[in-house]
Design a protein around this motif. Structure first.
Motif: not given
Ligand SMILES: Nc1ncnc2c1ncn2[C@@H]1O[C@H](COP(=O)(O)OP(=O)(O)O)[C@@H](O)[C@H]1O
Ligand SMILES: [Mg+2]
Length: 227
Positions: A31-43
């Motif tokens: 039920g958690q909402s998680v955003a994955i962020t990071g520059a292009s190419g970060s994985g």
């Protein structure tokens, strides 16, 4: 629940072995909402692809609701993925020769559901496309196509919804609407949402933000008011 235990991914490229995801351990609650962020190419896409079972890790284990997907053969993995995970991509990936409704019906037909048409219609309505089910992707705007892709991702009622830059190809107002819809689906149905975005304003709407850099988790923050 999603669990990664010492998961890494190394690929062979022109210059030799490249570890595109360094050993990573993390747990995402149901039920958690998680955003994955990071520059292009970060994985970011690498991480999402591993959780989706689309790629396999070079080391470590990935568990979805306790089932170790890294221990499954191709057939079992496909079945588990079909039942547990819905995915939305930046470029929608709709089948151009099928109508919106037919696109939504595809995963249900693969799963052998007999109510594919009725449920497909309900999902088309749920994502706000009432009456547009008979349109082909080319007759729909980007935002509408992404709604169709979301309806398709929800077809088999998966507990986990993954989205890889779902607003990357949309203008910001349309992108906001798609994020509203994703968060609504997350909150109303208690689905776990993992959302890749490099838009920090959108990321801030998730319960938790994980930032990647060069294949490492460099920051993992749970929002104060999140449950
Ligand atoms: N199959 C592959 N072979 C070689 N390099 C790859 C492969 N997949 C991804 N990469 C590289 O791994 C890094 C991370 O990629 P990716 O996860 O797509 O980043 P992001 O989604 O954050 O932009 C990039 O440098 C990319 O070029
Ligand atoms: Mg990516």
């Amino acid at each position: 629940m999603i669990q990664l235990v010492d998961v890494s991914r190394t690929v062979t490229s022109g210059v030799g072995q490249l570890t595109i995801l360094k050993p990573t351990t993390l747990t995402i609650a149901r039920g958690q909402s998680v955003a994955i962020t990071g520059a292009s190419g970060s994985g970011k896409s690498t991480l999402l692809g591993l959780v989706a079972g689309l790629d396999s890790p070079s080391a470590g284990r990935i568990l979805l609701d306790g089932d170790d997907i890294t221990a499954l053969d191709e057939d079992r993995l496909a079945r588990l993925r079909g039942a547990k995970v819905g995915i939305v991509f930046q470029f929608f990936h709709l089948i151009p020769s099928l109508t919106a409704l037919e696109n939504v019906m595809v995963p249900m037909e693969i799963a052998g559901r007999t109510d594919a048409r009725a449920r497909g219609q309900a999902l088309i309505d749920e994502v706000g496309l009432n009456g547009r089910g008979h349109h082909y992707p080319s007759q729909l705007s980007g935002g509408e196509q992404q709604r169709v892709a979301l309806a398709r991702a929800l077809a088999n009622d998966p507990p986990i919804l993954l989205a890889d830059e779902p607003t990357g190809n949309l203008d910001s107002a349309t992108g906001q609407q798609v994020i509203d819809l994703l968060l609504d689906v997350n909150q109303r149905h208690g689905r776990t949402l993992v959302l890749v975005t490099h838009d920090l304003e959108l990321a801030a709407r998730a319960d938790r933000i994980i930032r990647l850099k060069d294949g490492h988790v460099v920051n993992d923050v749970v929002r104060a008011e999140a449950g």
